[in-house]
Design a protein around this motif. Structure first.
Motif, PDB file in Angstrom:
ATOM      1  N   TYR A 278      -4.634   1.991  -3.749  1.00  0.00           N
ATOM      2  CA  TYR A 278      -5.043   0.607  -3.515  1.00  0.00           C
ATOM      3  C   TYR A 278      -4.494   0.206  -2.147  1.00  0.00           C
ATOM      4  CZ  TYR A 278      -6.165   0.181  -8.514  1.00  0.00           C
ATOM      5  OH  TYR A 278      -6.701   0.340  -9.766  1.00  0.00           O
ATOM      6  N   GLN A 279      -5.364   0.168  -1.143  1.00  0.00           N
ATOM      7  CA  GLN A 279      -4.911  -0.099   0.220  1.00  0.00           C
ATOM      8  C   GLN A 279      -4.952  -1.604   0.506  1.00  0.00           C
ATOM      9  OE1 GLN A 279      -3.376   1.999   1.765  1.00  0.00           O
ATOM     10  NE2 GLN A 279      -4.139   4.054   1.332  1.00  0.00           N
ATOM     11  N   VAL A 280      -4.015  -2.327  -0.087  1.00  0.00           N
ATOM     12  CA  VAL A 280      -3.891  -3.766   0.129  1.00  0.00           C
ATOM     13  C   VAL A 280      -2.940  -3.998   1.294  1.00  0.00           C
ATOM     14  CG1 VAL A 280      -3.270  -5.975  -0.899  1.00  0.00           C
ATOM     15  CG2 VAL A 280      -4.293  -4.188  -2.320  1.00  0.00           C
ATOM     16  N   GLN A 281      -3.403  -4.693   2.312  1.00  0.00           N
ATOM     17  CA  GLN A 281      -2.620  -4.865   3.539  1.00  0.00           C
ATOM     18  C   GLN A 281      -2.003  -6.248   3.690  1.00  0.00           C
ATOM     19  OE1 GLN A 281      -1.931  -2.384   5.401  1.00  0.00           O
ATOM     20  NE2 GLN A 281      -3.400  -0.850   4.681  1.00  0.00           N
ATOM     21  N   SER A 282      -2.463  -7.237   2.921  1.00  0.00           N
ATOM     22  CA  SER A 282      -1.944  -8.594   3.075  1.00  0.00           C
ATOM     23  C   SER A 282      -2.173  -9.383   1.799  1.00  0.00           C
ATOM     24  CB  SER A 282      -2.625  -9.307   4.256  1.00  0.00           C
ATOM     25  OG  SER A 282      -4.039  -9.347   4.065  1.00  0.00           O
ATOM     26  N   VAL A 283      -1.349 -10.401   1.583  1.00  0.00           N
ATOM     27  CA  VAL A 283      -1.522 -11.302   0.457  1.00  0.00           C
ATOM     28  C   VAL A 283      -1.013 -12.678   0.859  1.00  0.00           C
ATOM     29  CG1 VAL A 283       0.722 -10.716  -0.580  1.00  0.00           C
ATOM     30  CG2 VAL A 283      -1.110 -11.632  -2.032  1.00  0.00           C
ATOM     31  N   GLY A 284      -1.714 -13.703   0.431  1.00  0.00           N
ATOM     32  CA  GLY A 284      -1.341 -15.087   0.723  1.00  0.00           C
ATOM     33  C   GLY A 284      -2.023 -16.008  -0.259  1.00  0.00           C
ATOM     34  N   HIS A 285      -1.939 -17.299  -0.037  1.00  0.00           N
ATOM     35  CA  HIS A 285      -2.554 -18.212  -0.994  1.00  0.00           C
ATOM     36  C   HIS A 285      -2.950 -19.527  -0.346  1.00  0.00           C
ATOM     37  CE1 HIS A 285       0.777 -21.134  -1.432  1.00  0.00           C
ATOM     38  NE2 HIS A 285       1.578 -20.097  -1.238  1.00  0.00           N
ATOM     39  N   SER A 286      -3.905 -20.190  -0.968  1.00  0.00           N
ATOM     40  CA  SER A 286      -4.232 -21.574  -0.661  1.00  0.00           C
ATOM     41  C   SER A 286      -3.518 -22.441  -1.685  1.00  0.00           C
ATOM     42  CB  SER A 286      -5.750 -21.777  -0.739  1.00  0.00           C
ATOM     43  OG  SER A 286      -6.195 -21.632  -2.082  1.00  0.00           O
ATOM     44  N   ALA A 287      -3.931 -23.690  -1.813  1.00  0.00           N
ATOM     45  CA  ALA A 287      -3.294 -24.557  -2.807  1.00  0.00           C
ATOM     46  C   ALA A 287      -3.627 -24.137  -4.227  1.00  0.00           C
ATOM     47  CB  ALA A 287      -3.719 -26.004  -2.570  1.00  0.00           C
ATOM     48  N   THR A 288      -4.775 -23.485  -4.426  1.00  0.00           N
ATOM     49  CA  THR A 288      -5.238 -23.219  -5.791  1.00  0.00           C
ATOM     50  C   THR A 288      -5.674 -21.784  -6.041  1.00  0.00           C
ATOM     51  OG1 THR A 288      -7.460 -23.972  -5.161  1.00  0.00           O
ATOM     52  CG2 THR A 288      -5.993 -25.608  -6.156  1.00  0.00           C
TER      53      THR A 288
ATOM     54  N   PRO B 121       0.832  -1.204   0.000  1.00  0.00           N
ATOM     55  CA  PRO B 121       0.000   0.000   0.000  1.00  0.00           C
ATOM     56  C   PRO B 121       0.864   1.250   0.000  1.00  0.00           C
ATOM     57  CG  PRO B 121       0.105  -0.985   2.206  1.00  0.00           C
ATOM     58  CD  PRO B 121       0.794  -1.927   1.264  1.00  0.00           C
ATOM     59  N   PRO B 122       0.452   2.320  -0.682  1.00  0.00           N
ATOM     60  CA  PRO B 122      -0.851   2.526  -1.333  1.00  0.00           C
ATOM     61  C   PRO B 122      -0.883   2.107  -2.795  1.00  0.00           C
ATOM     62  CG  PRO B 122       0.373   4.557  -1.363  1.00  0.00           C
ATOM     63  CD  PRO B 122       1.257   3.563  -0.669  1.00  0.00           C
ATOM     64  N   ASN B 123       0.117   1.316  -3.238  1.00  0.00           N
ATOM     65  CA  ASN B 123       0.192   0.951  -4.658  1.00  0.00           C
ATOM     66  C   ASN B 123      -0.512  -0.353  -4.986  1.00  0.00           C
ATOM     67  OD1 ASN B 123       1.901   3.198  -5.403  1.00  0.00           O
ATOM     68  ND2 ASN B 123       3.534   2.165  -4.281  1.00  0.00           N
TER      69      ASN B 123
ATOM     70  N   GLY C 220      -9.916   6.392  -2.787  1.00  0.00           N
ATOM     71  CA  GLY C 220      -9.418   7.618  -3.388  1.00  0.00           C
ATOM     72  C   GLY C 220      -8.611   7.264  -4.615  1.00  0.00           C
ATOM     73  N   SER C 221      -7.337   7.588  -4.611  1.00  0.00           N
ATOM     74  CA  SER C 221      -6.478   7.235  -5.746  1.00  0.00           C
ATOM     75  C   SER C 221      -5.506   6.110  -5.384  1.00  0.00           C
ATOM     76  CB  SER C 221      -5.676   8.471  -6.189  1.00  0.00           C
ATOM     77  OG  SER C 221      -4.904   8.981  -5.107  1.00  0.00           O
TER      78      SER C 221
ATOM     79  N   ASN D 272      -3.456  -5.224  -9.944  1.00  0.00           N
ATOM     80  CA  ASN D 272      -4.585  -4.678  -9.202  1.00  0.00           C
ATOM     81  C   ASN D 272      -5.926  -4.778  -9.916  1.00  0.00           C
ATOM     82  OD1 ASN D 272      -2.913  -3.837  -7.044  1.00  0.00           O
ATOM     83  ND2 ASN D 272      -2.375  -1.949  -8.150  1.00  0.00           N
ATOM     84  N   THR D 273      -5.987  -5.444 -11.061  1.00  0.00           N
ATOM     85  CA  THR D 273      -7.239  -5.512 -11.806  1.00  0.00           C
ATOM     86  C   THR D 273      -8.332  -6.166 -10.973  1.00  0.00           C
ATOM     87  OG1 THR D 273      -6.041  -5.659 -13.902  1.00  0.00           O
ATOM     88  CG2 THR D 273      -8.343  -6.372 -13.898  1.00  0.00           C
ATOM     89  N   GLY D 274      -9.424  -5.439 -10.760  1.00  0.00           N
ATOM     90  CA  GLY D 274     -10.539  -5.935  -9.964  1.00  0.00           C
ATOM     91  C   GLY D 274     -10.530  -5.488  -8.525  1.00  0.00           C
ATOM     92  N   LEU D 275      -9.426  -4.912  -8.081  1.00  0.00           N
ATOM     93  CA  LEU D 275      -9.353  -4.423  -6.702  1.00  0.00           C
ATOM     94  C   LEU D 275      -9.921  -3.012  -6.615  1.00  0.00           C
ATOM     95  CD1 LEU D 275      -5.783  -5.622  -5.595  1.00  0.00           C
ATOM     96  CD2 LEU D 275      -7.993  -6.700  -5.113  1.00  0.00           C
ATOM     97  N   PRO D 276     -10.603  -2.680  -5.525  1.00  0.00           N
ATOM     98  CA  PRO D 276     -11.188  -1.334  -5.380  1.00  0.00           C
ATOM     99  C   PRO D 276     -10.134  -0.315  -4.976  1.00  0.00           C
ATOM    100  CG  PRO D 276     -11.631  -2.613  -3.430  1.00  0.00           C
ATOM    101  CD  PRO D 276     -10.926  -3.550  -4.386  1.00  0.00           C
TER     102      PRO D 276
END
Length: 376
Positions: free
Chosen positions: A41-51, A13-15, A38-39, A31-35
């Motif tokens: 992208y406030q993404v605070q975490s990322v992770g994954h499952s098996a798929t 964040p904020p990118n 303002g201007s 970021n396609t599909g993320l809200p």
């Protein structure tokens, strides 16, 4: 941050989400599909499952099934996120994906949630946790799930279905990890170690503070513990003796990235660390252990096992340890044996999967690669 299908993803964040497809040489935004807020992208975490990939934003939780090319909301029954309460950490244990939210449980949105169907349905996973708790992080050690919380260390023996106090901790714990029978926490008394499930704790030596700040992170990788101390220029510390003693480990880091470190990620072949300006990595000590071991060494059999496998230790004497290492370089099992004959290694609570099998000779300190075994 996380690695998935050969790519690296970082919540920045904020990118928004930064993605690298060439091991960090170059980065692009994903970021396609993320809200936007303002201007930004406030993404605070990322992770994954098996798929699938998941990310936590200040506008909810999103999922990607195309390696981050696009995202869709899977917030469903999850709490409404804001700039103060949001999904701060994402974990996968077994076939479950877990979200840890900022905020106390008595606030609308704090706590832990889990899914076993990639976010189609979400279940609360904080039965037994006190309403005034804030969950800081999770870790799984020998099949037991631990939660570091603002009021103590908790444990779950049913993958988050219910929680109870782990030993005697009644102080703030920022991070927890474990290896074998060693539990290590960063909390209100700095770095501490327990060898009895948290019943009693011993203060570590060499750790740079006696009250671990919020945001401290801890990971065990290749049998060694690494800590983000959140103590200015102290940066990253490492323990090579199961958390008993610590020393600074910032080789290769710029001063700015020593001063501000955010989180670890244990990848298949590297341990990663996200910092203020860059991401760093160190190679796994077990990379390449899939190579055929020496013919002079014993071979575990059966290679594919259910309840146990055996090793002929006739050519060894004294105390030995059979150590199993998972795909991300973590020690998941250690069985102490005595040489001089055919010995059995029980599966115990080991999850299904492929593991590197090591034989550690206690009196010489030498570790041999015995190949791989597969638990079904």
């Amino acid at each position: 941050m996380t690695t998935y299908n050969g790519n690296i993803f970082v919540a920045a964040p904020p990118n928004g989400i930064r993605k690298s497809t060439n091991d960090g040489v170059t980065w692009t935004l994903a970021n396609t599909g993320l809200p936007m807020s303002g201007s930004n992208y406030q993404v605070q975490s990322v992770g994954h499952s098996a798929t699938a990939l998941f990310c936590g934003t200040e506008n909810g939780v999103f999922r990607s099934t195309d390696n981050g090319a696009s995202w869709m909301s899977v917030n469903n029954t999850l709490p409404t996120s804001s700039n103060t309460i949001y999904c701060n950490r994402i974990y996968t244990f077994g076939n479950g994906t877990f979200l840890v939210y900022t905020g106390q449980l008595n606030q609308n949105g704090g706590g832990v949630f889990r899914t076993f169907d990639n976010g189609t349905t979400w279940l609360q996973a904080f039965s037994g946790l006190s309403s005034n708790m804030t969950v800081n992080s999770l870790a799984q050690v020998d099949g037991v799930l631990y939660a570091a919380t603002s009021t103590g260390l908790m444990r779950s023996d049913d993958l988050g279905g219910s929680w109870q106090a782990a030993g005697t901790t009644n102080w703030a714990v920022q991070a927890v990890q474990g290896s074998g029978n060693n539990l290590v926490i960063l909390g209100a008394f700095g770095a501490q170690r327990s060898v009895n499930g948290g019943t009693s704790w011993t203060n570590a030596t060499g750790y740079p503070n006696t009250n671990a700040p919020q945001g401290s992170d801890l990971v065990v990788y290749d049998g060694q513990f690494y800590a983000i101390t959140k103590t200015g220029a102290s940066g990253c510390y490492r323990s090579v003796d199961n958390g008993a003693t610590w020393a600074a480990f910032n080789d290769g880091l710029s001063p700015q990235n020593t001063f501000v470190q955010e989180e670890f990620h244990a990848g298949d072949e590297h341990l990663y660390m996200a910092c203020a300006l860059d991401c760093y990595r160190i190679p796994s000590l077990t990379t390449g252990l899939t190579n055929k071991p020496s013919a002079a060494l014993p071979v575990p059999y059966p290679t594919v096992f259910h309840d146990q496998f055996q090793i002929d230790l006739s050519t060894f004497s004294g105390e030995l340890a059979v150590v199993l290492i998972d795909a991300v370089g973590r020690e998941v099992s250690r069985t102490t044996l005595v040489g001089g004959g055919l010995r059995s290694v029980p599966r115990s609570e080991l999850a299904a999967g492929r593991y590197n099998c090591l034989l550690h000779v206690e009196n010489s300190g030498v570790t041999h690669n015995l190949g791989q075994v597969i638990a079904e």
